[in-house]
Every structure is written in C-alpha cells, then in structure tokens.
Enzyme design. Structure first.
Site, PDB file in Angstrom:
ATOM      1  N   ASP A 165      -6.261  -0.474  -2.525  1.00  0.00           N
ATOM      2  CA  ASP A 165      -5.624   0.795  -2.829  1.00  0.00           C
ATOM      3  C   ASP A 165      -5.748   1.137  -4.312  1.00  0.00           C
ATOM      4  O   ASP A 165      -5.378   2.228  -4.721  1.00  0.00           O
ATOM      5  CB  ASP A 165      -4.146   0.762  -2.416  1.00  0.00           C
TER       6      ASP A 165
ATOM      7  N   ASP B 265       7.274  -3.183   7.333  1.00  0.00           N
ATOM      8  CA  ASP B 265       7.182  -4.340   8.210  1.00  0.00           C
ATOM      9  C   ASP B 265       8.332  -4.374   9.221  1.00  0.00           C
ATOM     10  O   ASP B 265       8.115  -4.532  10.421  1.00  0.00           O
ATOM     11  CB  ASP B 265       7.113  -5.644   7.395  1.00  0.00           C
TER      12      ASP B 265
HETATM   13  O1  LIG Z   1       0.300   1.299  -1.850  1.00  0.00           O
HETATM   14  C1  LIG Z   1       0.272   0.091  -1.595  1.00  0.00           C
HETATM   15  C2  LIG Z   1       1.291  -0.798  -1.984  1.00  0.00           C
HETATM   16  C3  LIG Z   1       1.184  -2.143  -1.662  1.00  0.00           C
HETATM   17  N1  LIG Z   1       0.110  -2.608  -1.007  1.00  0.00           N
HETATM   18  C4  LIG Z   1       0.001  -4.053  -0.682  1.00  0.00           C
HETATM   19  O2  LIG Z   1       1.144  -4.485  -0.002  1.00  0.00           O
HETATM   20  C5  LIG Z   1       1.341  -5.874  -0.198  1.00  0.00           C
HETATM   21  C6  LIG Z   1       2.787  -6.191  -0.481  1.00  0.00           C
HETATM   22  O3  LIG Z   1       3.185  -5.663  -1.712  1.00  0.00           O
HETATM   23  P1  LIG Z   1       4.036  -6.502  -2.758  1.00  0.00           P
HETATM   24  O4  LIG Z   1       4.221  -5.649  -3.949  1.00  0.00           O
HETATM   25  O5  LIG Z   1       3.490  -7.856  -2.902  1.00  0.00           O
HETATM   26  O6  LIG Z   1       5.399  -6.557  -2.036  1.00  0.00           O
HETATM   27  P2  LIG Z   1       6.381  -7.779  -1.724  1.00  0.00           P
HETATM   28  O7  LIG Z   1       7.709  -7.351  -2.142  1.00  0.00           O
HETATM   29  O8  LIG Z   1       5.935  -9.076  -2.201  1.00  0.00           O
HETATM   30  O9  LIG Z   1       6.172  -7.678  -0.168  1.00  0.00           O
HETATM   31  C7  LIG Z   1       7.006  -8.083   0.873  1.00  0.00           C
HETATM   32  O10 LIG Z   1       7.693  -6.961   1.401  1.00  0.00           O
HETATM   33  C8  LIG Z   1       6.872  -5.892   1.862  1.00  0.00           C
HETATM   34  C9  LIG Z   1       7.775  -4.859   2.461  1.00  0.00           C
HETATM   35  O11 LIG Z   1       8.580  -4.291   1.496  1.00  0.00           O
HETATM   36  C10 LIG Z   1       5.884  -6.385   2.889  1.00  0.00           C
HETATM   37  O12 LIG Z   1       5.014  -5.364   3.220  1.00  0.00           O
HETATM   38  C11 LIG Z   1       5.106  -7.527   2.331  1.00  0.00           C
HETATM   39  O13 LIG Z   1       4.199  -8.011   3.273  1.00  0.00           O
HETATM   40  C12 LIG Z   1       6.054  -8.629   1.918  1.00  0.00           C
HETATM   41  O14 LIG Z   1       5.327  -9.708   1.385  1.00  0.00           O
HETATM   42  C13 LIG Z   1       0.412  -6.297  -1.334  1.00  0.00           C
HETATM   43  O15 LIG Z   1      -0.654  -7.031  -0.818  1.00  0.00           O
HETATM   44  C14 LIG Z   1      -0.061  -4.957  -1.885  1.00  0.00           C
HETATM   45  O16 LIG Z   1      -1.348  -5.049  -2.372  1.00  0.00           O
HETATM   46  C15 LIG Z   1      -0.903  -1.753  -0.629  1.00  0.00           C
HETATM   47  O17 LIG Z   1      -1.895  -2.174  -0.042  1.00  0.00           O
HETATM   48  N2  LIG Z   1      -0.791  -0.429  -0.918  1.00  0.00           N
END
Ligand SMILES: O=c1ccn([C@@H]2O[C@H](COP(=O)(O)OP(=O)(O)O[C@H]3O[C@H](CO)[C@@H](O)[C@H](O)[C@H]3O)[C@@H](O)[C@H]2O)c(=O)[nH]1
Ligand SMILES: [Mn+2]
Length: 744
Positions: free
Chosen positions: A134, A459
């Site tokens: 993204d 999720d």
């Molecule tokens: O516009 C976006 C925003 C995020 N992501 C991806 O989404 C994932 C999760 O984002 P992250 O910032 O790491 O969020 P976390 O807080 O660590 O995520 C937890 O919480 C999220 C829900 O809020 C779930 O989607 C994730 O799987 C879970 O690991 C990463 O691989 C990002 O690259 C995208 O692909 N596009």
C-alpha cells in the site's frame, strides 16, 4: 480419502479456576445487592456512581468467567495427513502478505517474512505468495526482487538442513536453533556462505532505503513507479517468480508484487481494501482454495505450519465446519517482562483458549488460514439450501464484480473446485483490472464478500460475519509456535495501537456486525457472543474505569465515601485480594514472571484510561460523521534496536492520549495531600482508610506517570500535557468542593 482423524480438541481441566471465578462473581453480586438495599436508607452520588461502575465490572467478570469456563487445546496430527490425502493431492494455498509503509515497516522485515514463507515445508508448486504494497514503494519492490535471488540459495539451504527458523534475520540472530547441536563441517560452511549472502542482501536493501534515487533508476522493471504517488497511482502488478509450472516440487513458490490502484477521491479502506485486492488478484492467478494471511512482520517460526492447518481443514469433521484456522500472535522481540502489556500472552492462554472450546477463536488479522469460499461469502454446506449452492451468472456478477475471468474463477472457488493453476501472463491484464479503485463499486466486496469495511478492526468484523453464518474456527497451536512478529516497541506506539483498536472495536460493536445482532439474527452462539463482547467492550470499558478511578479522589477531596461500610468493606477488600492473588497464580502457572504480572496489571489501569478512552471518543466522532478514521501503522523495528537498556521506560509525547491519565494522577495527589493536611470539612460519613488505600493504589499504578512529571526529554510528560491536565484537575477540584457546598 480415508476417514482418518487429523486433529483433536481436548477440554482442559479447570475446576480450580471455575471455583475461584465463580466465587469472585458471587461476592461481586452480593456487593451489588448490598448497595441496592442500602440505597433505600442512604443514597449518595459517589455510592450510586460506584454502584454503576461495579455493575459494569460484574458484567465484565461474567463475560470473562463464561469465556474461560471451558478452555480447550487443539492438537494436530500432521504425520497422519498423508494417510488421508497423498502429498501430491494436497490443496494449494495462496500466501497473502500486506505491507503499507517502507519507513514504519522497513522492507527488510517484509523480505524476511516473504523468505520464511517461500521456504515453507509444503509442495512448492502448491504455494503462491502475493505481497500487497500500500506504500507503492519501488524500494519494497526492489527488496523483493533482490530477495527472490537470495531465495534461490536460501530455500534449498533451509530444506537441506531442515532448519527451523526460515527467516534469515531470525536464523542468524539465533544460530543455536539450527539443524543439530553438532553441526557438520558442510553445514558450517554453507551457513557461512548464507550469512555472507544475507549480509549483502540486507546491505543492498538498506542502501536502497537510504538513497532510493541513487540506487533505483525508475526505468525498465521500475518504470511503472515513475510519477507514482503513494495515494495516487495506477495498479502495479509484477510477477517476480513464476518458474514452477510443471509441478516440480523443487522450485520456488510463485511470488507476485501487487500495489493496487489508489486515487485521492476513492476510499481505499486500509488493510481490508488491500486484502480484498489481494484476494481478487490471487483468485485470478492461482485461485487456491485456501489462503494464509500474515502481516508483513509475522515470520514463519514453524515451517510445517501449513500441514498443521491442513490437518484441521481436511479432517472429516473440520472439513465441513471450520472456516478459518488461527494461530496466535506471538512476538520474537518482545521486551523482558512485557513492560507495556502488549504481548497479550496471558490473554491468549486464558481467554482465546476459552473460545477454542466454544465456536472458535477470533480472527486476529494475521497468522490465519482461510477457506477462499468462506471469504467469498459462503455459509456452511449443512445449512445451505440446495439451490443456493450454485449462483446464477447475474448473482455472480453482482457479488464479485464485472471481470468475466474473475467471476468464472470465483464461481469455481465458491463451488469448491478451484484447483487449476493458470498462467499469469494471460491474466496480468485482468489482475490490473480487478485491483482498480472502481472495481468494487456496486458489488458485495467489503459488505458480504471479502474483508468487511467500516472499522479499523476489520479482522473482528470479518471474523464475526463468518461466525454468525454458522461456521466454526479453530486454533492451531503446534510446537514450535507457528509465527512470531514484532511487538510494538514503546509506550507511545502501544498506546497508538490500543487507541486504534478501541475505536475500531467500538465501531464493530455498534455496527451491522454487532455480536448482539449476530446472536439475534445470525448463528452466533450465546457464549461466543459473550466472548466477542469481552473484546469489543474494550473501548466502552474506559468510561467506568475512569469514573471509578476518579471516585476515591473525589471522596478524599470532599470528605465523602463511595465504599460500602463495616463488614461489607471487608467483602470489598476480599474480592480485591482474591482476584489479585488468583491472577498472579494464573501468570506464574504459565511461566510468566511476577514482574510481568505487575506490568500487565498496571497497564490494565493505564491503557483503558488513556488509549481506550481517546479511542472511544474518536470512534464516536467518526460514527457521527464528524471526522474520518485515520490509521497509524504500527512501527516495526528490526530486533537490533530493542537491545537498548531504556527500552522498558515509559516515554511520552504531546498526544492528547496522556491527558486523562495525568489528570487522574494529579487528582489523587491533591486528594491525598488534602487528606494529610486535614483541610477537609469534618463529617460523619467522611472518607476513611478505604478511600486512602484506593487512592494510593491508583498512584502506584500510575507511578510511571508520576516519574514522567519530573522526567527529562522523551521520558518526561510534556509541559503542555501537564498544563492541560492541571487545568482539568483544578476544575474537578472546584466542582467537587462546590458540590459539597451545595449539599451542606
Ligand atoms: O492501509 C493499510 C494499513 C495497514 N496495512 C497492513 O496491515 C497490517 C497490520 O497493520 P499494523 O499497523 O501492523 O497493525 P497492528 O496493530 O499490529 O495490527 C493488528 O490489528 C489489526 C487490526 O486493527 C489487524 O489487521 C492486524 O492483523 C493485527 O496484527 C500491516 O501488515 C500493514 O502493512 C495495509 O496493508 N494497508
Ligand atoms: Mn502489527
């Protein structure tokens, strides 16, 4: 297919836990009824507020009790897998990875995740790995391209020596877990060579991240990135590896880079949008009946994980009812004793394992295997009316969009016969079409199909919609654990993450996928609904938590009381003591330290009052349409940076998130001072030892904030925050004192 059992779900014995949990629940009910009875003779505002908060906490306790009641553990028998399905007939799996920002998510981390996926122990021609970017960053593409070259050496090396850690970053930081304890000279030599090659790879990637313009010329392969802005660019899809068509099992899995189209005027729906684009692109190119979804930092820790997951999906029983298989989030670089309470170990062991005994664990957004047809919106066969098994062409188009080629393949997946592997060169154009911004308009994507839109907790929303259709889910907990990721580093990123969750969860709670609706109109089971409430209530929990924390301060300031009197004060104290002792036992029982318990316990006070509170407020503002949701991606750091000795210290920034906590702390300090110097007006029903102890308890929980008041640089709470909090605290004190002036 033979009817061999491939997994079992064993109920854990938890009599002691049930006894204590119920005992606490009964005491809580007794306290509440005592409060109700005394209201007829003695009604005060603090007591009433205390009663309301305690009612909420009691309800919450009931939810926890119910969810933990029947904990289960899942064992998979992957050695028996070949008895049911010959290796050559194992189903294909599409591996979907999301990354979004080359700065917050350094490409070297995504590269390691991808390498660990390419090296999975599973027939390679059955695997295709799709990386969604993204960030639309040429650096990420460059990193993957370089990684694919390294993979040609790395994957055979991993398989030859059967190494466990197949992400090089993890392998080289922990060589002891290599093949065997007495490495052969050949292994040592190969290992050195790999180390050298990996070093070259990471240097190249690091250099490209530092000076992209110098290293990457935007021509040839990279021409597509010319003029591409992060939020404004056409779709870019690049096949990086596709060598394995003939079905030989010694090549590498396919690897495809996908950056879906983005335009400023079109909403992109964050990760859910990215997952949907990936689902369509992979649906066109390989259309595997199963999909594994991982965040870019979740590296494979158990190379046999696909086989374990398949044990559940292909088991005669699981085959009919299991929609997704979830492995828990665990972290390889977690700080010692979990100072910020973001490793969630105890929660997974007790609450999530409790769900395993119900309709199944939540979908956690990563480390999860899905059935493609479920993502496409199918209900379990058992409850599906005959005529719904096939969709008409019109229905298919309305659902899946206008791409003829995709619709044809989606129908195959829907009907469970999607095994054909097709050549990417014929479908690259269609792949670009299905990853355009406008593709989803007028279709069911984001509503009934794919990852659902409308909340930052996509999720939970998606998982709920699956459970309410009547599917089960299952935990997969092999030894060693399936994946490990990067835990958010410090207090600030933890708080930002928790805030995002709280607002996202609140929107799910109050949205169309609400578990209450799922219970009434869907097939969500009652106790599963309670389990979801445990999580979805996080945001709301902030309000009683803040109110209850403010009560002792209010009472000290106004010399009133909110605690029950006499014998009942003892009951109150007993609940507090038993709850805490039991919670310590729970931590120790799963090998966590006392310190971890205290850190987590303290964060259970700090997080709701700060992050969850601000998260709920922003969730409410979004729902009222006043602002749009903003997603701050969690910072992922390469492990080397966490070795610093100050890593566990609380650091603060200007964010409004720290205002509520600082205010509460200042209130308690003023309350305690007031009590000490006896400035308070004397009264019969005045505050006593109970209130003082409660207040001291809050101050102890907020000790890091107290240190922050006097800390320097990033370890100090910024003056602006202190000023705002002091003002709020001052107003509160004035309000409290005027409220007694009016009642006297
Ligand atoms: O516009 C976006 C925003 C995020 N992501 C991806 O989404 C994932 C999760 O984002 P992250 O910032 O790491 O969020 P976390 O807080 O660590 O995520 C937890 O919480 C999220 C829900 O809020 C779930 O989607 C994730 O799987 C879970 O690991 C990463 O691989 C990002 O690259 C995208 O692909 N596009
Ligand atoms: Mn993450």
């Amino acid at each position: 297919m033979e009817d061999v059992q491939l997994y079992e779900r064993i109920r854990l014995k938890c009599t002691f836990q049930r006894l204590i949990d119920s005992f606490i629940f009964i005491l809580l009910l007794l306290l509440l009824s005592h409060r109700l009875i005394t209201f007829s003779t003695h009604f005060t505002l603090p007591c009433f507020l205390g009663f309301l908060c305690e009612s909420w906490f009691t309800f919450n306790w009931f939810i926890i009790l119910s969810t933990k009641w029947a904990r289960a553990r899942v064992n998979t028998f992957h050695h028996s897998l070949s008895q049911r399905v010959p290796m050559a007939e194992l189903p294909a799996v599409d591996l979907l990875v999301t990354t979004a920002d080359p700065v917050r998510e350094p490409p070297i981390i995504a590269v390691n995740t991808v390498l660990s996926l390419l090296a999975l122990d599973y027939p390679t021609h059955k695997l295709a790995c799709y990386v969604s970017d993204d960030g639309c960053s040429p650096v990420t593409f460059y990193a993957l391209l370089e990684a694919s070259r390294f993979a040609k050496l790395w994957v055979p090396f991993c398989k030859k020596y059967n190494v466990q850690l197949r992400a090089p970053l993890r392998f080289f930081s922990d060589e002891s877990t290599g093949a065997n304890s007495q490495p052969s000279p050949e292994f040592t030599q190969d290992c050195l060579r790999m180390k050298e090659e990996y070093k070259k790879l990471s240097c190249k990637i690091e250099e490209a991240s530092r000076e992209p313009e110098r290293i990457i010329k935007l021509e040839g392969e990279f021409g597509a990135f010319m003029n591409a802005k992060r939020r404004n660019h056409k779709a870019i899809i690049k096949v990086i590896i596709w060598e394995n068509e003939a079905g030989q099992s010694d090549g590498l899995p396919h690897l495809i880079y996908v950056s879906r189209e983005k335009r400023p005027q079109h909403p992109h729906h964050h990760k859910a949008g990215a997952m949907n684009a990936l689902t369509r692109v992979s649906g066109l190119m390989s259309n595997a009946p199963y999909m594994l979804n991982v965040d870019c930092d979740m590296m494979v820790n158990n190379p046999k994980i696909v086989e374990h997951a398949m044990c559940i999906f292909l088991d005669p029983k699981g085959y009919k009812e299991v929609a997704f298989v979830q492995s828990f989030q665990q972290f390889h670089d977690g700080l010692k004793d979990d100072p910020f309470g973001n490793q969630l170990v105890a929660a997974s062991v007790y609450v999530l394992a409790g769900l395993a005994g119900l309709q199944g664990p939540f979908y956690c957004g990563t480390n999860c295997f899905h059935r493609r047809k479920v993502i496409y919106g199918r209900s379990p066969d058992a409850i599906l009316p005959e005529n719904q098994e096939k969709l008409s062409n019109r229905e298919l188009e309305q659902r899946f969009g206008s791409s003829k080629e995709f619709v044809k393949l989606a129908a195959q997946a829907w009907e469970d016969n999607s095994s054909d592997v097709i050549n990417p060169s014929t479908s690259l154009e269609s792949a670009i079409e299905v990853s355009s911004c406008e593709y989803e308009y007028g279709t069911a994507w984001g509503k009934q199909v794919g990852w659902l839109y409308g909340s930052l907790a996509e999720d939970q929303q998606t998982g709920l919609s699956i459970h309410r259709r009547g599917w089960r889910s299952e935990c997969c907990m092999p030894e060693p654990i399936a994946f490990t990721g990067c835990a958010p580093g410090g207090l600030i990123s933890t708080m930002a993450q928790q805030k995002r969750w709280a607002s996202g969860l609140l929107r799910v709670l109050l949205g169309p996928q609400s578990p209450y609706l799922g219970l009434l109109f869907g097939k969500l089971q009652f106790r599963q609904c309670l389990g979801y409430l445990w999580l979805l209530h996080w945001g709301l929990h902030a309000f009683p938590e803040i109110c209850y924390a403010a009560l002792p301060a209010y009472c000290l300031l106004t010399n009133s009381t909110f605690l029950p009197k006499g014998r009942w004060l003892w009951v109150f104290a007993i609940v507090f003591v038993i709850y805490n002792i039991y919670s310590v036992i729970e931590y120790l029982a799963i090998g966590l330290s006392l310190r971890t318990w205290w850190n987590n316990h303290r964060m259970r006070r700090i997080t709701p009052m700060n992050a969850w509170f601000m998260g709920s407020l922003s969730g409410i503002v979004e729902m009222l349409g006043i602002s749009n949701s903003v997603l701050d991606i969690t910072q992922k750091e390469a492990p080397s940076s966490s070795s610093d000795t100050d890593a566990g210290r609380f650091s603060f920034d200007e964010s409004a998130m720290f205002v509520p906590g600082t205010t509460i702390l200042l209130l308690h300090l003023s309350g305690l001072v007031m009590k000490l110097v006896r400035l308070d007006p004397a009264s019969e029903n005045g505050s006593g030892v109970g209130e003082v102890l409660c207040s001291v308890y809050v101050v102890v929980c907020f000790w890091p904030f107290l240190k922050g008041l006097f800390g320097k640089a990033q370890y100090g709470i910024p003056m602006s925050t202190i000023f705002k909090s002091a003002l709020l605290a001052f107003l509160f004190v004035q309000f409290s004192r005027s409220s007694i002036a009016t009642t006297n």
